[in-house]
Enzyme design. Structure first.
Site, PDB file in Angstrom:
ATOM      1  N   THR A 233      -9.343   0.084  -9.905  1.00  0.00           N
ATOM      2  CA  THR A 233      -8.675  -0.826  -9.427  1.00  0.00           C
ATOM      3  C   THR A 233      -8.732  -2.083 -10.036  1.00  0.00           C
ATOM      4  OG1 THR A 233      -9.241   0.219  -7.190  1.00  0.00           O
ATOM      5  CG2 THR A 233      -8.371  -2.186  -7.176  1.00  0.00           C
TER       6      THR A 233
ATOM      7  N   THR B 237      -3.946  -1.098  -7.223  1.00  0.00           N
ATOM      8  CA  THR B 237      -4.527   0.267  -7.751  1.00  0.00           C
ATOM      9  C   THR B 237      -3.914   1.556  -7.701  1.00  0.00           C
ATOM     10  OG1 THR B 237      -6.992   1.560  -7.396  1.00  0.00           O
ATOM     11  CG2 THR B 237      -5.544   0.907  -5.484  1.00  0.00           C
TER      12      THR B 237
ATOM     13  N   GLY C 215     -13.617  -1.821  -7.081  1.00  0.00           N
ATOM     14  CA  GLY C 215     -14.836  -1.349  -6.718  1.00  0.00           C
ATOM     15  C   GLY C 215     -14.858  -0.305  -5.452  1.00  0.00           C
TER      16      GLY C 215
ATOM     17  N   ARG D 288       0.691  -1.376  -0.009  1.00  0.00           N
ATOM     18  CA  ARG D 288      -0.213   0.060   0.148  1.00  0.00           C
ATOM     19  C   ARG D 288       0.937   1.219  -0.076  1.00  0.00           C
ATOM     20  NH1 ARG D 288      -5.300   1.707  -1.558  1.00  0.00           N
ATOM     21  NH2 ARG D 288      -6.185   2.904   0.524  1.00  0.00           N
TER      22      ARG D 288
ATOM     23  N   ASP E  32      -8.068   8.328   0.096  1.00  0.00           N
ATOM     24  CA  ASP E  32      -8.450   7.033   0.912  1.00  0.00           C
ATOM     25  C   ASP E  32      -8.439   7.551   2.536  1.00  0.00           C
ATOM     26  OD1 ASP E  32      -9.610   5.630  -0.950  1.00  0.00           O
ATOM     27  OD2 ASP E  32      -8.047   3.953  -1.175  1.00  0.00           O
TER      28      ASP E  32
ATOM     29  N   ASN F  37      -6.190   4.083  -7.296  1.00  0.00           N
ATOM     30  CA  ASN F  37      -7.390   4.746  -6.632  1.00  0.00           C
ATOM     31  C   ASN F  37      -8.353   4.946  -8.130  1.00  0.00           C
ATOM     32  OD1 ASN F  37      -9.100   5.221  -4.718  1.00  0.00           O
ATOM     33  ND2 ASN F  37      -8.693   7.433  -4.453  1.00  0.00           N
TER      34      ASN F  37
ATOM     35  N   SER G 263      -7.674   0.961   3.267  1.00  0.00           N
ATOM     36  CA  SER G 263      -8.067   0.370   1.957  1.00  0.00           C
ATOM     37  C   SER G 263      -9.203  -0.451   2.260  1.00  0.00           C
ATOM     38  CB  SER G 263      -6.869  -0.221   1.507  1.00  0.00           C
ATOM     39  OG  SER G 263      -7.390  -1.083   0.128  1.00  0.00           O
ATOM     40  N   SER G 264     -10.127  -0.872   1.106  1.00  0.00           N
ATOM     41  CA  SER G 264     -11.061  -1.882   0.974  1.00  0.00           C
ATOM     42  C   SER G 264     -10.659  -3.191   0.256  1.00  0.00           C
ATOM     43  CB  SER G 264     -12.298  -1.217   0.606  1.00  0.00           C
ATOM     44  OG  SER G 264     -12.723  -0.139   1.197  1.00  0.00           O
TER      45      SER G 264
HETATM   46  O1  DON Z   1      -7.875   1.103  -1.677  1.00  0.00           O
HETATM   47  C1  DON Z   1      -9.077   1.237  -1.774  1.00  0.00           C
HETATM   48  O2  DON Z   1      -9.983   0.674  -1.011  1.00  0.00           O
HETATM   49  C2  DON Z   1      -9.390   2.143  -3.067  1.00  0.00           C
HETATM   50  N1  DON Z   1      -8.656   3.059  -3.194  1.00  0.00           N
HETATM   51  C3  DON Z   1      -9.775   1.197  -4.191  1.00  0.00           C
HETATM   52  C4  DON Z   1     -10.476   2.231  -5.128  1.00  0.00           C
HETATM   53  C5  DON Z   1     -11.024   1.212  -6.198  1.00  0.00           C
HETATM   54  O3  DON Z   1     -11.101   0.006  -6.117  1.00  0.00           O
HETATM   55  C6  DON Z   1     -11.576   1.869  -7.502  1.00  0.00           C
HETATM   56  N2  DON Z   1     -12.379   1.069  -8.362  1.00  0.00           N
HETATM   57  N3  DON Z   1     -13.187   0.889  -8.745  1.00  0.00           N
END
Ligand code: DON
Length: 578
Positions: A390, A408, A482, A113, A432, A410, A461-462
């Site tokens: 992502t 990603t 997502g 990350r 984030d 982002n 993050s998710s």
């Molecule tokens: O780390 C995260 O949770 C976000 N930056 C992810 C972003 C993402 O999945 C965008 N895609 N659709």
């Protein structure tokens, strides 16, 4: 459908007489095929790569065929996607990798990350009025965290790779140099992002023609600056990125545009090995991403809550099932807002969040016939019981080793800024962080102290790369993009396979639902029946149909081989196997 499902009646068995030939074991496990399935996954006996872009999948497959293991293939795919899927594949972003070594049976989480630059203070993104400066945190050089991808891939290779590093980076360098034909999806998304890139000459140079016009489907996109960066990485390893010529260029671009990332920030960046979070759901072992991703902890928390009810009997996407899912999701996302952050800076009560006792307490608070308004939900007390673009890809090799990677920038194309001379897009992962307590980020997520901006800190993050085991055997490799919807998307892949007996293709295409506590809405994809929606509304849910959610890339491992399926929500994915 599961072959043992009550819906699989005798007449059907007579009709499909050959079903009797299936071994008994198939009856107890999730179905891999059934004549009733409307859609089937891709099969390969030995090894497989499933990613969002076909050329990258082929590059990974080639590495597997040449004797590389799953990690070698994952490294090659990671670099290839940085060329062929610039929306999300990256060198200038970060992510998470889960590895499984079939011989030692060890799983490992590699955290690459991004980190906040040393100069990033708590109120960095507030303007004079004390409000979050959205343009700065999303679309400027200050939006970028210190990139982790190159370090993460290098660490994974160092620990688990078999083939020489150079061999894994070179295919991407060649693709960037020679170029590849733009497909309709890339042409469309570049057209849409043109306005964002227009202020950045290096971005325009990378992704648009010399006269500023857009590439048409079928025309060749070559990225010479990116090719040069990749060649340096192939020859000198990650040092080229963190201390060498690429570092110099990244920092020069930062300095020219009030960016924060310094040579020291790059030099000090470390990818980390962490212990995955583990849970158990109806006898399946779930292994997923620990903080600084909220993904694994909340995936397991929601599964624990849902274990209370026989979802298989309640039915896939029935109002009764969706209601329980939504209520469980709200509770988990409320906890996320309070407790989740970088575990090196804040104590995250993971053990409490994923404990069965806490889940029992939360499940007991769910009314089976009434939605609880978000305002009536507060973060719980897990301590008492003491994880628009992502991308995810999954790899399994012939020895049964597996890798799940979600990484990603982002947003699609990150901040839209290419650092001059590098061909590398900069992430906008700083969004984030909870830039101001209680103020939603781009995904509508709120947070407080635990996820406040701080020097060296990783934004929450998710991302939820996940492995599922059954009786100690690898069963499923999955993950998704997502944003905030990643956790619930991965959740539904697991529920569809485990509770609803779907094969991985059916599990992927089934309509998805999502609730994240705030905003207080049950978001659904097209495809739920109107009477299901009416029931959910009658029980108090505000149901909204929005765009599709997630883009999973999954592999199921069966005794006879591998079944893979690239999500059909975005064009261009492929399951490549041999
Ligand atoms: O780390 C995260 O949770 C976000 N930056 C992810 C972003 C993402 O999945 C965008 N895609 N659709």
């Amino acid at each position: 459908m599961r072959l043992s499902s009550p819906f699989f009646h005798a007449p059907v068995l007579l009709l499909w007489g050959w079903c009797w030939l299936l071994p008994d074991a198939a009856l107890a496990e999730p179905a891999l095929f059934s004549p009733r399935d409307r859609i089937h996954p891709v099969f390969a006996p030995n090894g497989m790569v499933v990613s969002q872009e076909a050329r990258a999948s082929e590059i990974g497959l080639d590495i597997l065929k040449k004797g590389g293991d799953a990690v070698d293939a994952a490294v090659a795919v990671g670099f290839a996607l940085a060329v062929t899927l610039p929306q999300a594949g990256n060198l200038g972003g970060g992510g998470f990798m889960l590895t499984y070594n079939a011989q030692t049976r060890q799983t490992e989480a590699i955290d690459f990350r991004e980190t906040a630059p040393a100069a990033a203070g708590r109120d960095l993104y507030l303007n004079e009025q004390g409000n979050v400066d959205e343009a700065r945190i999303r679309f400027s050089h200050q939006a970028a965290g210190v990139p982790g991808t190159v370090a993460g891939l290098a660490l994974a290779h160092e620990r688990h790779g078999r083939l020489p590093w150079r061999q894994l980076v070179e295919p991407a360098a060649q693709l960037a140099e020679r170029g590849f034909p733009v497909d309709a999806e890339l042409a469309r998304s570049l057209r849409e992002t043109r306005e964002r890139m227009a202020s950045w000459p290096a971005s325009m140079k990378s992704f648009f023609k010399a006269d500023g016009s857009t590439y048409q489907p079928g025309e060749t996109l070559a990225q010479p600056d990116l090719a040069a960066s990749l060649k340096l990485i192939a020859e000198q390893g990650s040092k080229a990125f963190y201390e060498g010529e690429i570092a110099q260029k990244l920092v020069a671009d930062m300095t020219a545009h009030q960016g924060l990332i310094t040579l020291d920030d790059l030099k000090n960046y470390r990818a980390l090995v962490r212990a995955p979070v583990r849970g158990n759901y109806r006898g399946y072992e779930i292994v997923s991403m620990p903080p600084p991703s909220s993904g694994g902890a909340h995936l397991i928390q929601i599964l624990n809550i849902l274990e209370t009810w026989p979802l298989g009997e309640l039915g896939h996407n029935s109002a009764a099932t969706i209601h329980r899912m939504a209520e469980a999701m709200k509770l988990a996302y409320a906890d996320r807002s309070e407790y989740l952050g970088d575990p090196d800076f804040t104590k995250v009560p993971v053990a409490g969040l994923i404990s069965k006792a806490y889940a029992k307490e939360l499940a007991a608070s769910i009314d089976p016939n009434r939605a609880k308004p978000a305002t009536a939900i507060k973060p719980g007390q897990p301590q008492r019981h003491e994880s628009e673009q992502t991308t995810h890809y999954s790899v399994v090799d012939r020895d049964g080793n597996a890798v799940a990677v979600t990484y990603t920038l982002n947003f699609g194309y990150g901040s839209g800024i290419v650092a001059a001379g590098t061909g590398i897009l900069l992430n906008n992962e700083m969004d984030d962080f909870a830039a101001k307590p209680g103020v939603p980020n781009a995904y509508g997520l709120i947070g407080g102290d635990a996820n406040a901006v701080g020097p060296g800190k990783r934004p929450l993050s998710s991302m939820t790369p996940t492995l599922v085991f059954r009786n100690g055997q690898l069963l499923l490799v999955t993950g998704s993009p997502g944003g905030s919807r990643i956790i619930t998307t991965v959740l539904q892949i697991l529920l569809n396979v485990i509770d609803h007996g779907m094969n991985i293709a059916e599990a992927t295409v089934a309509p998805r639902v999502h609730h994240q506590w705030l905003p207080d809405e049950l978001r659904i994809e097209e495809g739920l029946s109107p009477d299901t929606v009416r029931l959910l509304e009658a029980w108090g849910h505000k149901v909204v149909v929005k765009d599709t959610m997630g883009d999973t890339q999954s592999i199921v491992r069966a005794p006879e081989g591998l079944y893979g399926f690239p999500d059909t929500r975005w064009a261009g994915g492929s399951a490549a196997g041999y």
